[in-house]
Design an enzyme around this catalytic site. Structure first.
Site, PDB file in Angstrom:
ATOM      1  CG  ASP A  83      -2.185   0.881   0.942  1.00 13.79           C
ATOM      2  OD1 ASP A  83      -2.133   1.723   0.012  1.00 13.79           O
ATOM      3  OD2 ASP A  83      -3.191   0.761   1.658  1.00 13.79           O
TER       4      ASP A  83
HETATM    5  C1  NOJ Z   1      -3.907   4.010   0.286  1.00  9.27           C
HETATM    6  C2  NOJ Z   1      -5.131   3.170   0.396  1.00  9.27           C
HETATM    7  O1  NOJ Z   1      -5.100   2.422   1.589  1.00  9.27           O
HETATM    8  C3  NOJ Z   1      -5.330   2.216  -0.766  1.00  9.27           C
HETATM    9  O2  NOJ Z   1      -6.590   1.632  -0.638  1.00  9.27           O
HETATM   10  C4  NOJ Z   1      -5.180   2.929  -2.061  1.00  9.27           C
HETATM   11  O3  NOJ Z   1      -5.433   2.057  -3.124  1.00  9.27           O
HETATM   12  C5  NOJ Z   1      -3.772   3.498  -2.135  1.00  9.27           C
HETATM   13  N1  NOJ Z   1      -3.599   4.449  -1.060  1.00  9.27           N
HETATM   14  C6  NOJ Z   1      -3.456   4.167  -3.457  1.00  9.27           C
HETATM   15  O4  NOJ Z   1      -4.096   5.374  -3.541  1.00  9.27           O
END
Ligand code: NOJ
Length: 757
Positions: A271
């Site tokens: 993530d």
């Molecule tokens: C953080 C989030 O937790 C995730 O769900 C998302 O896809 C990513 N950022 C990318 O933006």
């Protein structure tokens, strides 16, 4: 020896098979790549990097993926740099969070789950993919399949609710929709967040999680497995630590389960910054160490941490990690690029993007209609019903902070929406007034859900007195749900509750429509009004959808995908709880004191003094403009024998549902089971199936479900193994008696009984 001959023959046959052409191409490429080029593939960056920083990397083939660019010209320009300027011409993966629509916005995933309509969820994802790929996006970070039982957690909006089965079905439908069935995938899905993210303690985002292995396997992992089985080309790590190990370094999840057990050959991406976040987690001293830990856990692409970009080369050269480990990651990344057809066709081809096509708008409207759940109706709805005391052309006051809020009705995570294309309830009612179907009074001005304004209340009550009915659109602004948007009080923000009471005091019927990203604990508000539609954030076409429901053009058919607690103190509250040794058997409130109806007295059973053990509304609940009567559950057999020679490999479970009202509507029968006695305690109910059945007034329909042995199985300790002995779990059904229901929700219905031999 005789027995070995077929085995040898099989081995010869398998080894003589020509190699899969994609694997062959991956081998060829890998053989040509330098270590630096391989590591480059393992990085993903967003466009906030300056051109001077990112473009040389792309042109030298040192970047695997970019995200958050939705300008097709810019996507093609960067792609050309990767394909035409870099030594090996490996295309970029272009990603974006396309969560519930690209330009056309569908209900938030929690709202989509309320439809209980898999075909519609798949269709919405298919149409979303059609829009997104026109902007050059080939990879979406969706679906989120975190089973979420804590509505304080803001990200409850992004998933499909509290139930493992419903979430599994919904997530798989979304993957099928995004990716399509062609051999070249249009838009790659990325199932997330692996795993346990929604269990963040106290509903505070990014918080720690503690999940015993059996619960992990039984409740939280199946939706991931279902999405991967549906073909999801990728999967994303979670932010949280789980049992002390952050997901981005969690070998148990990412290696033992994902790779070894499930044999997954897709891409595992971190993530955003979750690799470097491990310094804050306190399991690594610096970014270099985080790179080692994530690589060891086979996290293959680093989203925005630069840990791989800056440290992996040195780490290989110092012999801390091996080039084989890098190769394994790059192999999966290249495989994804091949599966998307990027090597043969890297560019975005559409010149003039076609957004908001009639097909997409129609699906968005239908999804918004089907996602609204009618929670209460004292004959206030629909406005045009014969039962309604209103005139045929009622004077309607449309008011409340979400009545005309083009931004907020789209909900969280929709970066690419176009507010001006969003049709609000007020706009839809203006149209009805134009068509002379109603007389409209509108509350002027912009209002926020968090606003407190006495003058607003005075204005509202004055207007209400001139109307036949008040349509109040309240709830939460979109910014109150989603990532890092956790709430400790799940009330209607601002002075909405006061407004509702003031409106009710005018003596006019008040219909409350809640547009929110989560369940709210608003029992008192619901008690104060005449009807309640719980509509979630419904997207571009929510205005016309709600107008149709309120006017009675369409009968509500949404059902709650998550339990609604009476108060925050009951959280987590979910239907498939364990019975405990001292169940309350549904005590009732008498003079505000819960009185148990079961075998245990008040002093010794499992409940809250103020609320008993019951929710405000159970999972699966929802009313409509008719009533349904569920007949007794009929089984094809009462003894189930799954031994190899059985004639009854499945159990047919059916019942007759009668529409006892005076208009056609959709029933949503839900199949639940309970394993009465297990080697581990079992939940009081488990969802195993659901259907949507439209039944004309006065008619009946027979619904039939099929149960297999797998439906009766669960994760428990292998025979002869004590609790605590790691890794000795098995997924199997145990002999004994089961209850089975076909019910309108998780709290109603009479079960039938069968025995598994
Ligand atoms: C953080 C989030 O937790 C995730 O769900 C998302 O896809 C990513 N950022 C990318 O933006």
């Amino acid at each position: 020896m005789k027995r070995l001959i077929p085995l040898i023959a099989l081995f010869v046959l398998v080894s003589c098979q020509p190699k899969d052409p994609i694997e062959q191409r991956i081998d060829d490429l890998l053989a040509q790549m330098t270590l630096e080029e391989k590591i480059g593939q393992m990085n993903q960056l967003d466009p906030s990097w300056s051109a001077e920083e990112k473009e040389p990397l792309i042109a030298q083939g040192l970047m695997g993926s970019i995200f958050n660019i939705v300008d097709p010209q810019e996507v093609n320009r960067l792609q050309r740099m990767a394909v035409e300027e870099s030594r090996l011409g490996i295309p970029l993966l272009v990603a974006r969070d396309v969560i519930h629509g690209f330009r056309t916005i569908y209900p938030i995933p929690l709202g989509q789950a309320a439809t209980f309509d898999l075909a519609l969820v798949e269709e919405a994802a298919r149409l979303t993919a059609e829009e997104a790929v026109q902007a050059g996006v080939r990879w979406t970070f969706s679906p989120m399949v975190d089973v979420a039982r804590d509505p304080r957690w803001g990200r409850v909006a992004e998933g499909y609710g509290e139930d493992t089965y419903l979430t599994s079905q919904m997530g798989a439908a979304a993957v099928r929709g995004y990716q399509g069935s062609d051999s070249i995938v249009k838009l790659a899905a990325c199932v997330k967040h692996f795993a346990g993210y929604a269990v963040s303690e106290s509903g505070r985002d990014y918080n720690s999680t503690w999940i015993p292995e059996i619960q992990l396997r039984e409740t939280y992992l199946p939706p991931f497995k279902a999405a991967l089985d549906a073909g999801s080309l990728s999967i994303m790590c979670a932010f949280n630590d789980i049992n002390g190990v952050p997901a981005s370094a969690n070998k148990h999840l990412n290696v033992n389960i994902l790779r070894d057990e499930w044999q997954y050959d897709g891409l595992l991406v971190s993530d955003w910054g979750s690799i470097m976040n491990m310094v804050s987690h306190g399991i690594a001293t610096d970014r270099r160490e985080t790179a080692i830990q994530s690589l060891e856990a086979q996290v293959e692409m680093d989203m925005q941490s630069n840990a791989y970009l800056w440290y992996l080369k040195d780490l290989v050269e110092q012999g801390v990690v091996s080039e084989q480990q890098i190769d394994a990651c790059v192999r999966d990344i290249l495989r994804m690029k091949f599966r998307l057809g990027l090597f043969d066709n890297p560019y975005c081809e559409v010149e003039t993007p076609q957004y908001f096509q009639p097909e997409a708008l129609a699906a968005a409207q239908r999804a918004a209609e089907e996602s609204a759940v009618l929670l209460k109706n004292n004959n206030a709805l629909p406005l045009t019903s014969n039962l309604s005391p209103l005139t045929s052309k009622p004077t309607v006051l449309v008011c409340g902070p979400l009545a005309h809020n083009q931004h907020d009705q789209n909900g969280t995570w929709c970066f690419d929406k176009v507010d001006s294309m969003t049709i609000t309830p007020l706009m839809a009612f203006r149209q009805l007034a134009k068509e002379s179907k109603i007389r409209l009074i509108e509350q002027k001005g912009k209002h926020w859900s968090r606003e407190v304004s006495q003058s607003n209340i005075a204005q509202l009550t004055r207007l209400a007195k001139q109307a036949d009915v008040v349509l109040y659109f309240g709830g939460e602004e979109s910014i109150l749900s989603g990532e890092a948007r956790c709430r400790a009080h799940l009330n209607l923000p601002g002075d909405q509750s006061e407004q509702l009471r003031a409106l009710k005091a005018t003596g006019k019927p008040v219909v409350l429509t809640v547009m929110a990203g989560r369940p709210l604990c608003i029992g008192d508000d619901i008690a104060a009004v005449d009807a309640v539609l719980y509509a979630f954030h419904g997207g571009t076409m929510q205005g016309p959808a709600l107008a149709n429901l309120i006017m009675g053009e369409v009968a509500p058919s949404g059902r709650l995908p998550i339990t609604f607690p009476q108060a925050e103190g009951q959280i987590p509250l979910y239907y498939n709880k364990k019975n405990t040794g001292r169940p309350t058997d549904h005590p009732v409130l008498i003079d505000d004191i819960p009185v148990g109806a079961g075998q245990f007295s008040i002093g010794e059973s499992s409940y809250w003094l103020e609320y008993g053990d019951q929710p405000l509304y159970p999972f699966g609940y929802g009313l409509t403009y008719t009533t349904f009567e569920y007949g007794p559950v009929v089984l094809s057999d009462t003894i189930l024998d799954f031994t190899p020679y059985t004639l009854h490999p499945t159990l047919q479970v059916s019942c007759i549902i009668k529409n006892t009202g005076n208009r056609e509507a959709v029933a949503v029968p839900q199949l639940y089971i309970r394993d009465l006695v297990g080697s581990l305690t079992r939940p009081v109910r488990e969802l195993k199936g659901f259907q949507r059945v439209s039944i004309p007034a006065g008619e009946s329909r027979t619904v039939t479900f099929t149960l297999t042995k797998e439906d009766l199985a669960y994760w428990h300790l292998a025979e002869g193994v004590d609790l605590g002995a790691d890794g000795k779990y098995e997924f199997s059904a145990e002999q004994g008696a089961f209850h089975v229901w076909i019910a309108p929700n998780a709290a109603e219905g009479e079960p039938a009984t069968f025995t598994l031999k």
